[in-house]
Design a protein around this motif. Structure first.
Motif, PDB file in Angstrom:
ATOM      1  N   GLY A 559      29.552  66.222  16.648  1.00 29.34           N
ATOM      2  CA  GLY A 559      30.802  65.750  16.096  1.00 29.34           C
ATOM      3  C   GLY A 559      30.655  64.643  15.079  1.00 29.34           C
ATOM      4  N   THR A 560      31.784  64.015  14.749  1.00 34.11           N
ATOM      5  CA  THR A 560      31.867  62.991  13.718  1.00 34.11           C
ATOM      6  C   THR A 560      32.658  61.810  14.250  1.00 34.11           C
ATOM      7  OG1 THR A 560      31.854  64.717  12.026  1.00 34.11           O
ATOM      8  CG2 THR A 560      32.584  62.523  11.330  1.00 34.11           C
ATOM      9  N   TYR A 561      32.240  60.609  13.876  1.00 36.33           N
ATOM     10  CA  TYR A 561      32.906  59.389  14.331  1.00 36.33           C
ATOM     11  C   TYR A 561      34.380  59.386  13.928  1.00 36.33           C
ATOM     12  CZ  TYR A 561      34.096  54.370  14.507  1.00 36.33           C
ATOM     13  OH  TYR A 561      34.690  53.165  14.756  1.00 36.33           O
ATOM     14  N   HIS A 562      35.229  59.163  14.913  1.00 36.05           N
ATOM     15  CA  HIS A 562      36.680  59.091  14.751  1.00 36.05           C
ATOM     16  C   HIS A 562      37.258  60.332  14.075  1.00 36.05           C
ATOM     17  CE1 HIS A 562      37.627  54.605  15.714  1.00 36.05           C
ATOM     18  NE2 HIS A 562      37.038  55.251  16.713  1.00 36.05           N
ATOM     19  N   SER A 563      36.599  61.451  14.334  1.00 32.63           N
ATOM     20  CA  SER A 563      37.183  62.769  14.122  1.00 32.63           C
ATOM     21  C   SER A 563      37.115  63.516  15.437  1.00 32.63           C
ATOM     22  CB  SER A 563      36.436  63.523  13.027  1.00 32.63           C
ATOM     23  OG  SER A 563      36.919  64.836  12.902  1.00 32.63           O
ATOM     24  N   ASP A 564      36.022  63.233  16.165  1.00 30.86           N
ATOM     25  CA  ASP A 564      35.835  63.787  17.503  1.00 30.86           C
ATOM     26  C   ASP A 564      35.894  62.661  18.531  1.00 30.86           C
ATOM     27  OD1 ASP A 564      35.113  66.716  16.942  1.00 30.86           O
ATOM     28  OD2 ASP A 564      33.836  65.611  15.558  1.00 30.86           O
ATOM     29  N   GLU A 565      35.715  63.031  19.797  1.00 26.91           N
ATOM     30  CA  GLU A 565      35.956  62.120  20.911  1.00 26.91           C
ATOM     31  C   GLU A 565      35.024  60.905  20.927  1.00 26.91           C
ATOM     32  OE1 GLU A 565      37.322  66.189  21.809  1.00 26.91           O
ATOM     33  OE2 GLU A 565      35.454  65.328  21.045  1.00 26.91           O
ATOM     34  N   SER A 566      35.578  59.738  21.240  1.00 26.50           N
ATOM     35  CA  SER A 566      34.766  58.567  21.583  1.00 26.50           C
ATOM     36  C   SER A 566      35.615  57.604  22.400  1.00 26.50           C
ATOM     37  CB  SER A 566      34.219  57.860  20.329  1.00 26.50           C
ATOM     38  OG  SER A 566      35.265  57.266  19.585  1.00 26.50           O
ATOM     39  N   ASN A 567      34.938  56.908  23.324  1.00 33.30           N
ATOM     40  CA  ASN A 567      35.570  55.802  24.041  1.00 33.30           C
ATOM     41  C   ASN A 567      35.115  54.521  23.351  1.00 33.30           C
ATOM     42  OD1 ASN A 567      36.907  54.600  26.588  1.00 33.30           O
ATOM     43  ND2 ASN A 567      34.933  53.553  26.453  1.00 33.30           N
ATOM     44  N   ASP A 568      36.061  53.709  22.870  1.00 33.95           N
ATOM     45  CA  ASP A 568      35.719  52.569  22.028  1.00 33.95           C
ATOM     46  C   ASP A 568      35.793  51.221  22.740  1.00 33.95           C
ATOM     47  OD1 ASP A 568      35.338  54.318  19.974  1.00 33.95           O
ATOM     48  OD2 ASP A 568      37.219  53.887  18.947  1.00 33.95           O
ATOM     49  N   ARG A 569      36.482  51.149  23.865  1.00 37.52           N
ATOM     50  CA  ARG A 569      36.677  49.843  24.488  1.00 37.52           C
ATOM     51  C   ARG A 569      37.149  50.008  25.924  1.00 37.52           C
ATOM     52  NH1 ARG A 569      40.632  45.210  21.811  1.00 37.52           N
ATOM     53  NH2 ARG A 569      40.095  43.463  23.195  1.00 37.52           N
ATOM     54  N   ILE A 570      36.724  49.100  26.790  1.00 38.53           N
ATOM     55  CA  ILE A 570      37.217  49.045  28.169  1.00 38.53           C
ATOM     56  C   ILE A 570      37.598  47.604  28.480  1.00 38.53           C
ATOM     57  CG2 ILE A 570      36.720  49.445  30.617  1.00 38.53           C
ATOM     58  CD1 ILE A 570      34.497  51.359  29.770  1.00 38.53           C
ATOM     59  N   LYS A 571      38.741  47.434  29.081  1.00 42.15           N
ATOM     60  CA  LYS A 571      39.158  46.114  29.554  1.00 42.15           C
ATOM     61  C   LYS A 571      39.651  46.243  30.983  1.00 42.15           C
ATOM     62  CE  LYS A 571      42.412  42.312  28.728  1.00 42.15           C
ATOM     63  NZ  LYS A 571      43.534  41.809  27.900  1.00 42.15           N
ATOM     64  N   VAL A 572      39.206  45.321  31.856  1.00 43.31           N
ATOM     65  CA  VAL A 572      39.657  45.270  33.244  1.00 43.31           C
ATOM     66  C   VAL A 572      40.318  43.909  33.453  1.00 43.31           C
ATOM     67  CG1 VAL A 572      39.003  45.413  35.673  1.00 43.31           C
ATOM     68  CG2 VAL A 572      37.754  46.757  33.969  1.00 43.31           C
TER      69      VAL A 572
END
Length: 674
Positions: A559-572
């Motif tokens: 895939g391609t960055y920010h065309s296909d899936e990605s998890n960019d950040r997690i906050k708890v």
């Protein structure tokens, strides 16, 4: 292949011609001739697809035996086949070129590729002065410089004028390092199957000159008449790695007991042409080659492992020898094995000629650099540094030191001098802290390590020696800071520790080099990964990929960055705004880039013990639409002082804390609990 994924492939291939500069002039070539290739039978559809893309008929079958097929093609079609192999079969090269049908059919009968040969060498590890002297002296900056120069050519495709220019430049470099050495020669090796020339440096052995050790990489890149191919990783990185070993060997007066040959091969990308001619010529002459190491792609760390040894088309005994050398001299490097499944580089030429060969590789085969064979194979894809390649320079150094033996004329048993210049004793520090030191030694400084409470947090390889330490990676309180210097021969000196007080209130995580994921070390009311997770694998700016605990789950590479899936950040964060504690209800916020609102899913998990995680599913959430979305779920904190959450953002598939989806992104966030 569904419509979405087909479009992704077309876009990747399309970028090669759409945005490329025109290459330098192509050198005159003999008229297009018939050649033969041997290829894995499972890749026949890929070969014919490449030919169909040029409006040509399918290749002519010349023979088939087991898992190998021989085909008749035109020499002009080899580059298209090579590119299609990479794009469709995820193979680098993926075939061997033969000048005649008889040679191709003989290769079918040989079938030596999977079995290798029995080594007659008695391997010993008893030359530490040379091994440490060479491996400790190699420098990242020199490797980076060579990669920069070689990838600066528009193309090094084997028929281009710039391929010849690159070879001449490299020959001059190697000759410069060997100036004044009557036992060293550097030559351009002429081939019949390509106008490009290989570059060979020979250091004649002092005791057993008839025994030969070969270290190689390929100098060419892949291209087409209308596109550029910088080939920074494939394989300027391998050539640069060898060049740095040569520089240090000459600088330290290395004189091997056995003859050593460094080779930069021509025309690897069109079927191992250069190495095959050389290996077969050595076989015909009865040259006693006792070992071969191939370095093809050394600078893109697509896996959590430092060095991956390929087990097929290689010699098992020599692989074991190299693994032992790493355990003895380079214990900090992690290592594992993988397999190409085909003749993926020049080591196969030597194996097929009956010589023991090995290839230490940059990543697991499923995770190597996805940008090779395109205009995007640049140094930027490796973080604009040669840190990963430096590891392979060390591996190659200890290999030549122990297989070819010999001596160095430079010796040093005196430890370096080192002083920590910042921070000062008693300082209160927070956020990013500059650690700096001065160091000197008559033989030169190899590196300076910075330690917090005795554990290495950063390394500097060039003066001024400094490192930007994120103090949020350490719990608040009193800690000892020291510096440790290494000279070129492995002598070390360590400063006394100065005591500082860490006082952080930031809720942004820092990368934990031990657990290999973002971590908040202090028990606060929230923990945020910040920008550390942005992207997936080599797609996007994500650092320290894959950002899962101990590299336990790798991201999908397609895939391609920010065309296909990605998890960019997690906050708890706690719902009541008080610090994390067992029994508290917390909210997870995961920022993702969604391709589809129907096929994409976010699985959220927690682990009570991040040091030995057992993952429990919290929830599966669907994005409400495409693009950047923040998805949430709540859960209750269990008992445990170091806990973690995992986000798995997947395309199709089913719930599992670790799967095999080519578009899945896995990220962990570790945090302290009272």
């Amino acid at each position: 292949m569904n419509v979405k994924r087909l479009a992704s492939v077309v876009m990747v291939l399309g970028c090669v011609s759409a945005f490329a500069k025109a290459p330098d002039a192509i050198a005159p070539v003999a008229k297009d001739r018939e050649v033969y290739i041997t290829v894995g039978t499972d890749a026949l559809e890929v070969v014919n697809s490449a030919l169909a893309g040029q409006g040509l008929a399918a290749a002519t079958l010349a023979g088939q035996k087991g898992e190998i097929t021989a085909l008749r093609v035109r020499a002009s079609q080899l580059n298209a086949i090579s590119r299609e192999m990479h794009a469709k079969a995820n193979r680098c090269g993926g075939f061997i070129t033969h000048d005649s049908e008889a040679e191709a059919l003989a290769a079918l009968e040989g079938q030596s590729s999977q079995k290798g040969i029995t080594s007659l060498v008695t391997y010993t590890t008893d030359n530490p002065t040379v091994a440490y002297g060479l491996s400790n002296a190699v420098q990242e900056s020199n490797i980076k410089s060579t990669i920069t120069t070689l990838s600066g050519y528009a193309t090094r495709y084997h028929t281009s004028a710039t391929a010849l220019t690159a070879g001449s430049w490299l020959k001059t470099q190697w000759e410069g390092y060997a100036a004044g050495r009557s036992d060293v020669t550097v030559e351009l090796y002429n081939h019949t199957g390509t106008p490009m020339k290989s570059v060979i440096m020979t250091i004649t052995g002092t005791a057993q000159p008839s025994e030969v050790v070969v270290l190689g990489a390929h100098l060419d890149s892949t291209s087409s008449p209308t596109s550029t191919a910088p080939g920074a990783d494939d394989d300027a990185s391998g050539v640069a790695t060898l060049t740095e070993v040569i520089r240090v060997a000459m600088l330290q007066g290395y004189r091997p007991a056995k003859t050593v040959k460094f080779m930069a091969y021509a025309a690897e990308e069109v079927g191992l042409v250069g190495s095959k001619e050389i290996a077969n010529a050595y076989k015909l002459a009865g040259t006693n080659v006792i070992g071969v190491m191939q370095l093809d792609m050394t600078n893109y760390q697509g896996s959590s492992w430092d060095v991956v040894l390929m087990t097929d088309y290689t010699n098992a005994a020599q692989n074991t020898f190299i693994t032992g050398l790493m355990s003895t001299y380079l214990p900090s490097l992690t290592k594992t094995t993988s397999s190409c499944g085909y003749a993926c580089s020049d080591h196969a030429s030597w194996t097929n000629a009956g010589y023991p060969a090995s290839i230490p590789f940059e990543a697991l085969m499923s995770q190597y650099n996805p940008y090779i064979h395109t205009v995007n194979d640049t140094l930027a894809r490796s973080g604009d540094n040669a840190n990963h390649a430096l590891k392979f320079a060390k591996v190659a150094s200890v290999y030549v030191a122990e297989l070819a033996k010999g001596t160095v004329s430079v010796s040093d048993t005196t430890p370096p001098t080192v002083a920590l210049t910042a921070p000062t004793s008693g300082a209160s520090v927070s956020s990013i802290v500059t650690l700096s030191a001065t160091a000197s030694d008559a033989s030169g400084i190899n590196k300076v390590e910075f330690l917090v409470d005795g554990s290495v947090v950063g390394t500097a390889t060039a003066s001024p020696y400094s490192y930007q330490w994120n103090s949020a990676s350490t719990a608040n309180g009193s800690h000892g800071i020291s510096a440790k210097a290494y000279d070129a021969f492995g002598n070390t000196a360590t400063t006394s520790a100065v005591t500082v007080t860490v006082s952080n209130t930031s809720t942004t995580a820092a990368f934990d080099p031990t657990l290999k994921a973002p971590r908040c070390f202090s028990a606060l009311a929230s923990c945020d990964s910040g920008t550390l997770l942005n992207g997936r694998a080599g797609l996007g700016p994500e650092v320290n990929k894959p950002n899962t605990i101990n590299g336990s789950c790798a991201d999908g590479l397609n895939g391609t960055y920010h065309s296909d899936e990605s998890n960019d950040r997690i906050k708890v964060s706690t719902l009541d705004g008080t610090p994390f504690a067992a029994g508290k209800t917390v909210k997870i916020e995961a920022t993702v880039y969604a391709y589809s609102a129907t096929t994409d899913k976010l699985d959220l998990y927690y682990a009570a013990n991040a040091n030995s995680p057992t993952w429990t599913l919290i929830a599966t959430v669907s994005p409400p639409g495409t693009g950047i979305r923040t998805l949430t779920a709540n859960y209750t904190l269990p008992t445990g002082t170091v806990q973690a959450v995992r986000a798995r953002f997947r395309y199709n598939g089913s719930e599992a804390p670790c799967g095999t989806g080519n578009y899945d992104d896995y990220d962990d966030l570790i945090f302290a609990v009272q």
